[in-house]
Write a protein that holds these residues in place. Sequence first.
Motif, PDB file in Angstrom:
ATOM      1  N   ASP A  78      34.937  40.800  22.465  1.00  0.00           N
ATOM      2  CA  ASP A  78      35.763  39.588  22.487  1.00  0.00           C
ATOM      3  C   ASP A  78      36.514  39.526  23.811  1.00  0.00           C
ATOM      4  O   ASP A  78      37.400  40.337  24.070  1.00  0.00           O
ATOM      5  N   LEU A  79      36.152  38.584  24.665  1.00  0.00           N
ATOM      6  CA  LEU A  79      36.790  38.458  25.975  1.00  0.00           C
ATOM      7  C   LEU A  79      37.707  37.244  26.085  1.00  0.00           C
ATOM      8  O   LEU A  79      38.465  37.138  27.038  1.00  0.00           O
ATOM      9  N   ASN A  80      37.636  36.333  25.109  1.00  0.00           N
ATOM     10  CA  ASN A  80      38.481  35.145  25.209  1.00  0.00           C
ATOM     11  C   ASN A  80      39.780  35.284  24.430  1.00  0.00           C
ATOM     12  O   ASN A  80      40.679  34.461  24.559  1.00  0.00           O
ATOM     13  N   GLY A  81      39.914  36.308  23.598  1.00  0.00           N
ATOM     14  CA  GLY A  81      41.145  36.534  22.859  1.00  0.00           C
ATOM     15  C   GLY A  81      41.289  35.697  21.613  1.00  0.00           C
ATOM     16  O   GLY A  81      42.355  35.671  20.995  1.00  0.00           O
ATOM     17  N   LEU A  82      40.251  34.997  21.211  1.00  0.00           N
ATOM     18  CA  LEU A  82      40.334  34.145  20.025  1.00  0.00           C
ATOM     19  C   LEU A  82      40.013  34.907  18.742  1.00  0.00           C
ATOM     20  O   LEU A  82      40.164  34.367  17.653  1.00  0.00           O
ATOM     21  N   ASP A  83      39.578  36.138  18.865  1.00  0.00           N
ATOM     22  CA  ASP A  83      39.267  36.988  17.700  1.00  0.00           C
ATOM     23  C   ASP A  83      38.339  36.298  16.697  1.00  0.00           C
ATOM     24  O   ASP A  83      38.576  36.320  15.490  1.00  0.00           O
ATOM     25  N   VAL A 113      39.465  25.789  29.836  1.00  0.00           N
ATOM     26  CA  VAL A 113      40.483  26.829  29.945  1.00  0.00           C
ATOM     27  C   VAL A 113      39.832  28.175  29.648  1.00  0.00           C
ATOM     28  O   VAL A 113      39.132  28.336  28.639  1.00  0.00           O
ATOM     29  N   TYR A 114      40.070  29.128  30.562  1.00  0.00           N
ATOM     30  CA  TYR A 114      39.484  30.456  30.446  1.00  0.00           C
ATOM     31  C   TYR A 114      40.580  31.519  30.399  1.00  0.00           C
ATOM     32  O   TYR A 114      41.613  31.388  31.051  1.00  0.00           O
ATOM     33  N   ASN A 115      40.313  32.588  29.674  1.00  0.00           N
ATOM     34  CA  ASN A 115      41.159  33.773  29.686  1.00  0.00           C
ATOM     35  C   ASN A 115      40.600  34.654  30.815  1.00  0.00           C
ATOM     36  O   ASN A 115      39.584  35.325  30.631  1.00  0.00           O
ATOM     37  N   GLY A 117      42.041  37.209  32.284  1.00  0.00           N
ATOM     38  CA  GLY A 117      42.545  38.581  32.268  1.00  0.00           C
ATOM     39  C   GLY A 117      41.451  39.638  32.253  1.00  0.00           C
ATOM     40  O   GLY A 117      41.457  40.558  33.062  1.00  0.00           O
ATOM     41  N   PRO A 118      40.461  39.521  31.333  1.00  0.00           N
ATOM     42  CA  PRO A 118      39.409  40.535  31.304  1.00  0.00           C
ATOM     43  C   PRO A 118      38.561  40.569  32.576  1.00  0.00           C
ATOM     44  O   PRO A 118      38.014  41.611  32.925  1.00  0.00           O
ATOM     45  N   TYR A 119      38.433  39.437  33.270  1.00  0.00           N
ATOM     46  CA  TYR A 119      37.587  39.361  34.470  1.00  0.00           C
ATOM     47  C   TYR A 119      38.310  39.813  35.739  1.00  0.00           C
ATOM     48  O   TYR A 119      37.670  40.163  36.726  1.00  0.00           O
ATOM     49  N   ALA A 120      39.628  39.846  35.738  1.00  0.00           N
ATOM     50  CA  ALA A 120      40.404  40.067  36.964  1.00  0.00           C
ATOM     51  C   ALA A 120      39.972  41.306  37.739  1.00  0.00           C
ATOM     52  O   ALA A 120      39.811  41.251  38.970  1.00  0.00           O
ATOM     53  N   ARG A 121      39.771  42.426  37.089  1.00  0.00           N
ATOM     54  CA  ARG A 121      39.400  43.663  37.804  1.00  0.00           C
ATOM     55  C   ARG A 121      37.974  43.611  38.349  1.00  0.00           C
ATOM     56  O   ARG A 121      37.603  44.406  39.201  1.00  0.00           O
ATOM     57  N   PHE A 122      37.162  42.670  37.860  1.00  0.00           N
ATOM     58  CA  PHE A 122      35.781  42.528  38.317  1.00  0.00           C
ATOM     59  C   PHE A 122      35.656  41.540  39.478  1.00  0.00           C
ATOM     60  O   PHE A 122      34.598  41.433  40.083  1.00  0.00           O
ATOM     61  N   LEU A 155      31.915  32.980  33.359  1.00  0.00           N
ATOM     62  CA  LEU A 155      33.069  33.168  32.471  1.00  0.00           C
ATOM     63  C   LEU A 155      32.833  32.641  31.052  1.00  0.00           C
ATOM     64  O   LEU A 155      33.796  32.442  30.305  1.00  0.00           O
ATOM     65  N   GLU A 156      31.581  32.442  30.662  1.00  0.00           N
ATOM     66  CA  GLU A 156      31.311  31.810  29.362  1.00  0.00           C
ATOM     67  C   GLU A 156      31.936  32.558  28.186  1.00  0.00           C
ATOM     68  O   GLU A 156      32.387  31.939  27.230  1.00  0.00           O
TER      69      GLU A 156
END
Length: 166
Positions: A78-83, A113-115, A117-122, A155-156
């Motif tokens: 889960d990368l978008n945080g919507l669980d 709108v994208y989350n 956060g998970p992509y930032a380090r990449f 970022l899908e």
Amino acid sequence: MTDSNEDAFSFPVLSQPSEAPKKLPLTAFSTVTDRSGDSADKPTPSVPLYEKPARSKVPLEKGYTQVDWLRLSKSGTDLNGLDGRPLRRDITLAEVAGHASPDDAWMALRGKVYNIGPYARFHPGGAAILLKAAGKDGTALFAKYHPWVNADALLEKCLIGTLAQE
């Protein structure tokens, strides 16, 4: 067949070039000096035809390449945080602005709108430069620096929903 015709044929031999100094090919990074006309008497500085722009690449941490990102995004994490909840509609810019920290970073991009956060380090430019768009509409910045990148595909799995029309 007889061998008499084979003796009459020979390959032409081209004359060998004289020993002249080797000239390098003209490239975008070559320098040119004007030696024509009356300027031949005066020394003229060599001027580069093209200045190579300085790159500001940031070395990525081990395990944070684009290949690693693709592997993670295809893993089902889960990368978008919507669980598991459905994508949202009509997310306001005010709500996006409330998610501007490195731990909770949302960004609007081309009406979505994208989350991020998970992509930032990449991010190849580093997390810090990407997080400057956290909590904002990053469409103009993205178009300026990455017009060739397909953000929807990249970022899908981070997609939260659509931005509300004002």
